[in-house]
Design a protein around this motif. Sequence first.
Motif, PDB file in Angstrom:
ATOM      1  N   TYR A 125     -85.678  -2.730 -60.771  1.00  0.00           N
ATOM      2  CA  TYR A 125     -84.708  -1.815 -60.181  1.00  0.00           C
ATOM      3  C   TYR A 125     -85.323  -0.861 -59.168  1.00  0.00           C
ATOM      4  N   GLY A 126     -86.567  -1.102 -58.796  1.00  0.00           N
ATOM      5  CA  GLY A 126     -87.167  -0.327 -57.726  1.00  0.00           C
ATOM      6  C   GLY A 126     -88.423   0.420 -58.148  1.00  0.00           C
ATOM      7  N   ASP A 127     -88.849   1.290 -57.229  1.00  0.00           N
ATOM      8  CA  ASP A 127     -90.035   2.103 -57.448  1.00  0.00           C
ATOM      9  C   ASP A 127     -89.769   3.134 -58.540  1.00  0.00           C
ATOM     10  N   PRO A 128     -90.815   3.705 -59.100  1.00  0.00           N
ATOM     11  CA  PRO A 128     -90.621   4.714 -60.150  1.00  0.00           C
ATOM     12  C   PRO A 128     -89.942   5.973 -59.605  1.00  0.00           C
ATOM     13  N   PRO A 129     -89.331   6.743 -60.484  1.00  0.00           N
ATOM     14  CA  PRO A 129     -88.724   7.997 -60.040  1.00  0.00           C
ATOM     15  C   PRO A 129     -89.805   9.001 -59.649  1.00  0.00           C
ATOM     16  N   PRO A 130     -89.453   9.993 -58.844  1.00  0.00           N
ATOM     17  CA  PRO A 130     -90.456  10.980 -58.428  1.00  0.00           C
ATOM     18  C   PRO A 130     -90.893  11.852 -59.609  1.00  0.00           C
ATOM     19  N   PRO A 131     -92.036  12.514 -59.468  1.00  0.00           N
ATOM     20  CA  PRO A 131     -92.474  13.424 -60.541  1.00  0.00           C
ATOM     21  C   PRO A 131     -91.460  14.551 -60.733  1.00  0.00           C
ATOM     22  N   ASN A 132     -91.424  15.090 -61.931  1.00  0.00           N
ATOM     23  CA  ASN A 132     -90.466  16.138 -62.256  1.00  0.00           C
ATOM     24  C   ASN A 132     -90.856  17.465 -61.608  1.00  0.00           C
ATOM     25  N   THR A 133     -89.850  18.157 -61.101  1.00  0.00           N
ATOM     26  CA  THR A 133     -90.067  19.472 -60.513  1.00  0.00           C
ATOM     27  C   THR A 133     -90.009  20.532 -61.614  1.00  0.00           C
ATOM     28  N   LEU A 134     -90.312  21.765 -61.255  1.00  0.00           N
ATOM     29  CA  LEU A 134     -90.278  22.859 -62.224  1.00  0.00           C
ATOM     30  C   LEU A 134     -88.867  23.085 -62.754  1.00  0.00           C
ATOM     31  N   VAL A 135     -87.869  22.969 -61.887  1.00  0.00           N
ATOM     32  CA  VAL A 135     -86.474  23.166 -62.308  1.00  0.00           C
ATOM     33  C   VAL A 135     -86.071  22.097 -63.324  1.00  0.00           C
ATOM     34  N   VAL A 136     -86.480  20.865 -63.098  1.00  0.00           N
ATOM     35  CA  VAL A 136     -86.174  19.782 -64.032  1.00  0.00           C
ATOM     36  C   VAL A 136     -86.849  20.047 -65.376  1.00  0.00           C
ATOM     37  N   LYS A 137     -88.079  20.528 -65.357  1.00  0.00           N
ATOM     38  CA  LYS A 137     -88.792  20.821 -66.605  1.00  0.00           C
ATOM     39  C   LYS A 137     -88.118  21.957 -67.368  1.00  0.00           C
ATOM     40  N   ILE A 138     -87.656  22.975 -66.659  1.00  0.00           N
ATOM     41  CA  ILE A 138     -86.984  24.101 -67.319  1.00  0.00           C
ATOM     42  C   ILE A 138     -85.659  23.647 -67.917  1.00  0.00           C
ATOM     43  N   LEU A 139     -84.861  22.912 -67.138  1.00  0.00           N
ATOM     44  CA  LEU A 139     -83.583  22.421 -67.661  1.00  0.00           C
ATOM     45  C   LEU A 139     -83.787  21.462 -68.828  1.00  0.00           C
ATOM     46  N   GLY A 140     -84.807  20.625 -68.757  1.00  0.00           N
ATOM     47  CA  GLY A 140     -85.104  19.714 -69.859  1.00  0.00           C
ATOM     48  C   GLY A 140     -85.528  20.451 -71.116  1.00  0.00           C
TER      49      GLY A 140
END
Length: 174
Positions: A125-140
């Motif tokens: 299904y393609g290349d890997p997703p980009p690394p997680n940003t700080l906002v993604v880490k906080i929301l996660g």
Amino acid sequence: MADSNRYSPPQAEVSDITVEAESFQPVKLWSTQGRIGRLRYLAYSIGATFVFAFFVGLLTAIIGKPVVGVVMILAYIPLMLFTLLIAIQRSHDMNWSGWTILLAIIPFVGLIWIFKAGTQGRNDYGDPPPPNTLVVKILGALFPIVMLIGILAAIALPAYQSYVKRAQAAQHSN
């Protein structure tokens, strides 16, 4: 011949082998194409739920209580569509078809989308997703906090309601 060492290893340029830097595919929010990782899946799910709750609360405050049900249903449709699309992308990250999200209907099977790691590197299904940003880490990181608050509320609210009924009954008996 005098300037070369006959014991040195042979030197040759190989032009057909190239070392590519790992590429990432862009994140596509409203698409069934692409891949997203576990943390981004959790972060987008929590973020979309917060946005849904904010707008429903805002519209309810502006419009009023008589049409709260209609407002919630109309706002819930895009939330469910978004959740469906990111679940499909999460399936793609595990190198599964998007149709596998139907398995999430079975209790506890949906936890696979949270706990199973995605495919390393490129997959069908393609290349890997980009690394997680700080906002993604906080929301996660908010996901377990919201779960804990929900569990505590599910325990505390009925206990408080029972306490209020007993207090009112004791007050009326005096």
